[in-house]
Design an enzyme around this catalytic site. Structure first.
Site, short mmCIF file in Angstrom:
data_model
loop_
_atom_site.label_atom_id
_atom_site.label_comp_id
_atom_site.label_asym_id
_atom_site.label_seq_id
_atom_site.Cartn_x
_atom_site.Cartn_y
_atom_site.Cartn_z
N ASP A 29 0.83 -1.21 0.00
CA ASP A 29 0.00 0.00 0.00
C ASP A 29 0.87 1.26 0.00
OD1 ASP A 29 -2.29 1.47 0.04
OD2 ASP A 29 -2.87 0.98 2.09
N HIS A 46 2.98 3.14 -8.88
CA HIS A 46 2.77 1.72 -9.18
C HIS A 46 3.99 1.14 -9.91
CE1 HIS A 46 -1.19 2.13 -7.68
NE2 HIS A 46 -1.68 2.80 -8.70
N LEU A 140 10.63 -20.72 -4.01
CA LEU A 140 9.59 -19.80 -3.52
C LEU A 140 8.33 -19.83 -4.40
CD1 LEU A 140 8.95 -17.24 -1.63
CD2 LEU A 140 9.59 -15.92 -3.64
N ARG A 203 -5.56 -1.95 8.39
CA ARG A 203 -6.80 -2.68 8.06
C ARG A 203 -6.42 -3.94 7.31
NH1 ARG A 203 -7.94 2.47 6.39
NH2 ARG A 203 -7.22 2.04 4.29
N SER A 205 -8.59 -5.07 4.83
CA SER A 205 -9.12 -4.81 3.49
C SER A 205 -9.47 -6.09 2.73
CB SER A 205 -8.11 -3.97 2.68
OG SER A 205 -7.86 -2.76 3.34
C1 FPP Z 1 -1.71 0.30 -3.35
O1 FPP Z 1 -1.29 1.61 -3.44
C2 FPP Z 1 -1.30 -0.44 -4.53
C3 FPP Z 1 -2.13 -1.03 -5.42
C4 FPP Z 1 -3.59 -1.02 -5.32
C5 FPP Z 1 -1.59 -1.71 -6.58
C6 FPP Z 1 -0.43 -2.56 -6.24
C7 FPP Z 1 0.17 -3.05 -7.44
C8 FPP Z 1 1.49 -3.13 -7.63
C9 FPP Z 1 2.51 -2.69 -6.65
C10 FPP Z 1 2.02 -3.67 -8.86
C11 FPP Z 1 1.45 -5.01 -9.21
C12 FPP Z 1 2.40 -5.67 -10.04
C13 FPP Z 1 2.38 -6.95 -10.35
C14 FPP Z 1 3.57 -7.52 -10.95
C15 FPP Z 1 1.23 -7.85 -10.10
P1 FPP Z 1 -2.39 2.74 -3.58
O2 FPP Z 1 -2.56 3.05 -5.02
O3 FPP Z 1 -3.64 2.32 -2.90
O4 FPP Z 1 -1.68 3.89 -2.83
P2 FPP Z 1 -2.39 5.05 -2.00
O5 FPP Z 1 -3.15 4.39 -0.89
O6 FPP Z 1 -1.21 5.85 -1.52
O7 FPP Z 1 -3.27 5.80 -2.94
#
Ligand code: FPP
Length: 249
Positions: A29, A46, A140, A203, A205
């Protein structure tokens, strides 16, 4: 916290290598906030978060962790703007284009949990290719929770169990915790012993509600793109300092 000071790094020698959690589940997150802090668009967060995944995977391999489940996209994430959803759902393909050879080299097996069939074709294709190329690997298990929601998983399990009972393949007195676990998406994984959530949110979630019943929870203020090998060590060290009693004394 933007940068990690040297003093916060766990000395490798402090970790007990015989007490590494078998399965670590992470809620990645804070990508958006990391980007905002730098006046960058959310997608930059991201993109950077994707790099963190590879660092953490490599480190988990080195520590002999058996399974790593990463919350990459929740069933609730569809509510985000269309362009962001599309960007996130293209990340598996970018990630695998870049890192699949390294995953293969490190004997990593790629798996997923969640409603896979409802994901766009481009996501499914990339992930299926990775699953196929790594299916015989014995190291893994890199398990992406993709279009995952724990309540849906539980409802799915109840439906499957009900059908088995209705068809006469199962009797109600056979239903116990062990059997129930076998009907979950995680049927072939050990239960997570450590759950990490980054970015200061505290949380669950809708994440692994059944599976995390006895896990240790570790929350850090650090945003996911800033999480690294030393941060994982810190989380594991904290886990090792906790006394796990499983309801006993
Ligand atoms: C949370 O940050 C992140 C996500 C909802 C997306 C997570 C995805 C990745 C890290 C990449 C996935 C990659 C692969 C290879 C599957 P947020 O956007 O909720 O951040 P914020 O709470 O600060 O807005």
């Amino acid at each position: 916290m933007l940068f990690q000071s040297k003093s916060q790094q766990v000395k490798q020698s402090e970790l007990d290598y015989d007490n590494i959690p078998k399965h670590i589940a992470i809620i990645m997150d804070g990508n958006g906030r990391w980007a905002k802090q730098r006046a960058l668009p959310r997608i930059a967060g991201h993109r950077e978060g994707m790099k963190t995944i590879q660092k953490v995977v490599k480190h988990a391999v080195d520590l002999n962790v058996q399974a790593l489940t990463l919350y990459a996209f929740s069933t609730e994430n569809w509510k985000r703007p269309k362009s962001e959803v599309e960007f996130i759902l293209k990340l598996p393909s970018r990630f695998l284009d870049q890192y699949l050879p390294e995953l293969v080299e490190n004997n990593v097996r790629v798996t997923t949990i969640g409603d896979f069939e409802s994901l766009p074709e481009f996501t499914q294709e990339a992930v299926n290719q990775a699953k196929e190329k790594t299916k015989n690997n014995t190291g893994l298990v890199l398990n992406f929770a993709l279009n995952y929601g724990s309540r849906k998983e539980l409802i799915d399990a109840v439906q499957k169990i009900s059908t088995s009972v209705k068809d006469g393949d199962l009797s109600t007195d056979e239903i116990d915790e062990e059997l129930f676990s076998k009907y979950l998406y995680t049927y072939d994984l050990p239960e997570p012993e450590l759950m990490i959530r980054t970015s200061g949110e505290k949380r669950l979630s809708n994440y692994l509600l059944w599976q995390l019943a006895y896990a240790e929870f570790y929350f850090t203020e650090r945003y996911w793109p800033a999480f690294d090998e030393a941060s994982l060590d810190e989380a594991i060290l904290e886990y090792q300092h906790r006394k796990r009693r499983f309801g006993g004394l």
